[in-house]
Design an enzyme around this catalytic site. Structure first.
Site: not given
Ligand code: NAD
Ligand code: UDP
Length: 315
Positions: A13, A37, A63-64, A145, A149
């Site tokens: 997202f 996701t 990852l390189y 989580y 984090k």
């Molecule tokens: P999301 O789930 O849409 O995006 C996360 C992405 O990471 C996905 O594309 C998923 O496929 C990828 N991913 C997950 N595990 C992986 C791995 N091991 N290797 C490679 N790719 C991997 O979530 P988002 O809402 O876009 O969140 C993005 C970041 O922002 C996250 O780190 C989340 O913790 C942080 N965050 C988001 C929010 C929110 O409200 N959306 C709030 C606080 C923090």
């Protein structure tokens, strides 16, 4: 100057918006994602751009690549998804951070960590400032989580102290907008999808719990400002909207905006669900001259339109 930017979680997202914005600013993007996701739909409009490259890769493995800057966003963010395989969530946060920090160290480049307001847990201090250490259950269902984090932040600061790495840590508060996963269980996507389908609105608990919702464009703006801020400002810095509303109010606003016939239902409150959450953004205002500008109504309208189009395209 054109930079080569690595964005992990780039098809998710928030990541997909960040890819688009940095690409439009003239940079070259390497989007790394394991598509747990994330979705190709979120980045399909970028695939024709020769300066946009996608690598299917799980960041728990090394990852390189050669890049000038790293944004580390890879990690499922919705409770349903991060609790689906909690061990993998912890691995993504911790092994993933170690791998990305190692890469940044080898390349001597700046790295930004997408941390979260969940590091404050169920906060005993309101609104939350960065110097609050939080109230987190270490063994609960959200811990994979929250603690993942928190440990990632520890790693970032240890690489900063031990290896003089150029780090940036942002703590993101609830963010919403187009490209959210329609079934990720988060409150904004749930209420909009339920309203559009005239299905019952599922409030957990009595709906008095609060959150502060930030539109994704504002958030991306804050993340880029943080990445470009002077090296001596490493964070952690809160990024979020300061307008706090109850979940019941949110439900009523969405039902009204959609013009839905949905009725509100009250369900069990999930375990460890924080009661209140609102960021103190004084630090972001001072160091980044950043604050949110998109109103809840404007942001919700864009998000409702996105989900409406998505539903229509699937029928
Ligand atoms: P999301 O789930 O849409 O995006 C996360 C992405 O990471 C996905 O594309 C998923 O496929 C990828 N991913 C997950 N595990 C992986 C791995 N091991 N290797 C490679 N790719 C991997 O979530 P988002 O809402 O876009 O969140 C993005 C970041 O922002 C996250 O780190 C989340 O913790 C942080 N965050 C988001 C929010 C929110 O409200 N959306 C709030 C606080 C923090
Ligand atoms: N929530 C709700 N109904 C839903 C989904 C979520 O009442 O269908 C509540 C949830 O219990 C929490 C708030 O909305 O109190 C925000 O939930 P979300 O999962 O979006 O984010 P987080 O809990 O991580 O802030």
């Amino acid at each position: 100057m054109k930079k080569k930017v690595l964005i992990t979680g780039g098809s998710g997202f928030i990541g997909s918006h960040l890819c688009e914005r940095l690409l439009n600013e003239g940079n070259e993007i390497i989007c790394v994602d394991n598509f747990f996701t994330g979705s190709k739909r979120n980045i399909i409009h970028l695939l024709d751009n020769p300066y946009f490259e996608v690598i299917r890769h799980d960041i728990t493995f090394p990852l390189y690549v050669e890049v000038d800057e790293i944004y580390n966003l890879a990690c499922p963010a919705s409770p349903i998804h991060y609790q689906w395989d909690p061990v993998q969530t912890t691995k993504t946060s911790i092994h993933g951070a170690i791998n990305m920090l190692g890469l940044a160290k080898r390349l001597k480049v700046k790295i930004l960590q997408a941390s979260t307001s969940e590091v404050y847990g169920n906060p005993a201090v309101h609104p939350q400032k960065e110097d609050y250490w939080g109230n987190v259950n270490p063994i609960g269902v959200r811990s994979c989580y929250d603690e993942g984090k928190r440990c990632a932040e520890t790693l970032f600061f240890d690489y900063f102290r031990e290896h003089k790495l150029n780090i940036k840590v942002v703590r993101i508060f609830n963010t919403y907008g187009p490209h959210m996963h329609p079934n990720d269980g988060r409150v904004v996507s749930n209420f909009i999808m339920q309203s559009l389908k005239n299905e019952p609105i599922t409030i957990y608990g009595d709906g008095s719990q609060t959150r502060s919702f930030c539109y994704v464009d504002d958030l991306v703006d804050g993340m880029i400002k943080m990445m470009n801020s002077p090296n001596d400002f490493v964070g952690p810095v809160n990024l979020g909207n300061t307008k706090e509303i109850s979940i019941l109010e949110l439900a009523e606003i969405i039902i009204d905006m959609v013009g839905s016939k949905s009725k509100i239902t009250y369900n069990t409150l999930p375990k460890d669900d924080p009661v209140r959450r609102k960021p103190d953004i004084s630090l972001a205002k001072k160091h980044l001259t950043w604050q949110t500008i998109v109103s809840l109504e404007e942001g919700l309208e864009n998000t409702i339109n996105y989900f409406r189009d998505l539903l229509n395209s699937n029928t």
